[in-house]
Design a protein around this motif. Structure first.
Motif, short mmCIF file in Angstrom:
data_model
loop_
_atom_site.label_atom_id
_atom_site.label_comp_id
_atom_site.label_asym_id
_atom_site.label_seq_id
_atom_site.Cartn_x
_atom_site.Cartn_y
_atom_site.Cartn_z
N GLY A 131 0.81 -1.20 0.00
CA GLY A 131 0.00 0.00 0.00
C GLY A 131 0.85 1.26 0.00
N LEU A 132 0.20 2.38 -0.15
CA LEU A 132 0.92 3.64 -0.31
C LEU A 132 1.61 4.10 0.98
CD1 LEU A 132 1.64 6.09 -2.02
CD2 LEU A 132 -0.56 7.10 -1.41
N VAL A 133 0.93 3.96 2.12
CA VAL A 133 1.50 4.47 3.38
C VAL A 133 2.78 3.71 3.75
CG1 VAL A 133 1.09 4.80 5.84
CG2 VAL A 133 -0.72 5.34 4.19
N PRO A 134 2.78 2.36 3.78
CA PRO A 134 4.04 1.66 4.07
C PRO A 134 5.13 1.98 3.05
CG PRO A 134 2.19 0.18 4.30
CD PRO A 134 1.66 1.42 3.66
N TYR A 135 4.74 2.15 1.80
CA TYR A 135 5.72 2.49 0.76
C TYR A 135 6.35 3.85 1.03
CZ TYR A 135 7.39 3.79 -3.92
OH TYR A 135 8.14 4.21 -4.98
N TYR A 136 5.54 4.81 1.42
CA TYR A 136 6.06 6.14 1.72
C TYR A 136 6.96 6.11 2.95
CZ TYR A 136 6.14 11.17 2.59
OH TYR A 136 6.54 12.46 2.81
N LEU A 137 6.54 5.38 3.99
CA LEU A 137 7.35 5.29 5.21
C LEU A 137 8.67 4.57 4.94
CD1 LEU A 137 4.58 4.44 7.84
CD2 LEU A 137 5.72 6.64 7.45
N LEU A 138 8.63 3.55 4.09
CA LEU A 138 9.86 2.82 3.75
C LEU A 138 10.88 3.74 3.10
CD1 LEU A 138 11.47 0.15 3.28
CD2 LEU A 138 10.27 -0.04 1.10
N VAL A 139 10.41 4.55 2.14
CA VAL A 139 11.35 5.41 1.39
C VAL A 139 11.84 6.56 2.26
CG1 VAL A 139 11.57 6.94 -0.60
CG2 VAL A 139 10.32 4.79 -0.82
N THR A 140 10.94 7.17 3.04
CA THR A 140 11.32 8.38 3.78
C THR A 140 11.91 8.10 5.15
OG1 THR A 140 9.05 8.59 4.61
CG2 THR A 140 9.59 9.74 2.57
N GLN A 141 11.36 7.10 5.89
CA GLN A 141 11.79 6.88 7.27
C GLN A 141 12.90 5.84 7.40
OE1 GLN A 141 10.55 8.82 9.67
NE2 GLN A 141 9.27 9.84 8.14
N ILE A 142 12.87 4.82 6.54
CA ILE A 142 13.88 3.75 6.66
C ILE A 142 15.05 3.98 5.71
CG2 ILE A 142 14.25 1.26 6.42
CD1 ILE A 142 11.36 0.86 7.27
N LEU A 143 14.73 4.26 4.44
CA LEU A 143 15.80 4.49 3.47
C LEU A 143 16.31 5.93 3.48
CD1 LEU A 143 14.35 2.48 0.43
CD2 LEU A 143 16.01 1.72 2.13
N HIS A 144 15.52 6.84 4.07
CA HIS A 144 15.92 8.26 4.18
C HIS A 144 16.25 8.86 2.80
CE1 HIS A 144 15.99 7.82 8.52
NE2 HIS A 144 16.77 6.76 8.39
#
Length: 302
Positions: A131-144
């Motif tokens: 989904g979009l929310v986990p995808y956004y969190l993955l890119v911004t919060q984990i991968l920075h």
């Protein structure tokens, strides 16, 4: 000689008629595909008042380049957007082709023990996504990768469908070639680079075209992950912002009783389409002969 000509003419007549009908049908089909694109180009050079009065025409009644002047009002940002898109397309296509080709080659080798499990895992991702929310969190919060160009490069590098397409094409290359090269002392990487890749040109052209189109038309990830702090954004997002601003100005002008024909919104949309699609169309003729073969072979293999 006369006997041969007499016998040949009646036999070739049905074939000649079929060819004539086929040529007429293909010509009409080609015109049906070409005319909309001509209208797009023509409208981009037509004044807004002419469009509102006569509609879309094949040839502009009132020629103007005002829409292109508005789009290129900030040439620095337009050229910067072009450079970002071209660099992203070239780097992403080359790197993605290499990774997809290597993955497809490994997954079809019978001596690779986990090929079925990994193939199922890749196929499974086509059915479900986070989904979009986990995808956004993955890119911004984990991968920075917020405000980083890698955020628009990495997500399109590999897709399950392109891996499956490449794997199916690689199946058409006999495994005996790999075995014979191993007997001669070649390593796996040497076999892949010097033997497999040259024989996979149709698949490389097909997958490369899909990758290039994906990177060239990329705007969604840029909208999500590139904020206003990034100076140069991809071309598609830049043109989208231009159209959005023009639409906003037009709506504001309508509420202020300003004549709408002074704001060339329709011709700007068409000029945007020409600017966005023009360069990438030039790529297709160079890969056309490989593209048809690659997509056909990849489609019939199970």
């Amino acid at each position: 000689m006369e006997y041969t000509e007499k016998n040949k003419t009646p036999q070739d007549l049905p074939g000649t008629i079929i060819k004539i009908v086929a040529y007429i049908f293909i010509t009409l089909f080609a015109l049906a595909c070409l005319i909309p694109f001509i209208i797009v180009i023509s409208t981009s050079f037509t004044s807004e008042s002419s469009i509102m009065k006569y509609g879309y025409q094949i040839w502009p009644k009132q020629f103007t380049v005002f829409a292109y002047k508005l789009i290129s009002a900030d040439p620095q940002y337009l050229i910067g957007s072009y450079m970002v898109t071209i660099l992203n397309t070239v780097v992403g296509t080359i790197l993605g082709l290499f990774l997809i080709a290597m993955t497809g080659y490994v997954l079809q080798r019978p001596d690779f023990p986990y090929r079925n499990k990994i193939s199922f895992y890749i196929y499974f991702t086509t059915l479900f996504s986070g989904g979009l929310v986990p995808y956004y969190l993955l890119v911004t919060q984990i991968l920075h990768l917020k405000d980083n160009y890698l955020a628009i490069l990495l997500p399109l590098l590999m897709s399950p469908w392109l891996i499956i397409l490449m794997k199916n094409f690689m199946k058409s290359i006999p495994h005996s070639i790999t075995e014979s090269a191993k007997i001669d002392g070649a390593g796996d990487f040497t076999i892949f680079i010097r033997l497999i890749l040259p024989m996979a040109k149709p698949a490389l052209a097909t997958v490369g075209l899909f990758l290039a189109l994906g990177y060239w038309n990329e705007w969604y990830n840029a909208m999500l992950f590139l904020s206003s702090s990034v100076k140069y954004i991809p071309l598609q997002l830049f043109l989208y912002n231009v159209i959005t601003k023009a639409d906003f100005i037009r709506n504001s002008a309508a509420s202020a009783n300003v004549p709408l024909q002074d704001i060339p919104l329709e011709s700007m949309k068409m000029a945007t389409a020409v600017v966005a699609t023009g360069p990438i169309i030039l790529v297709y003729p160079f890969v056309q002969k490989y593209f048809i073969k690659g997509i056909t072979v990849g489609a019939v293999k199970g």
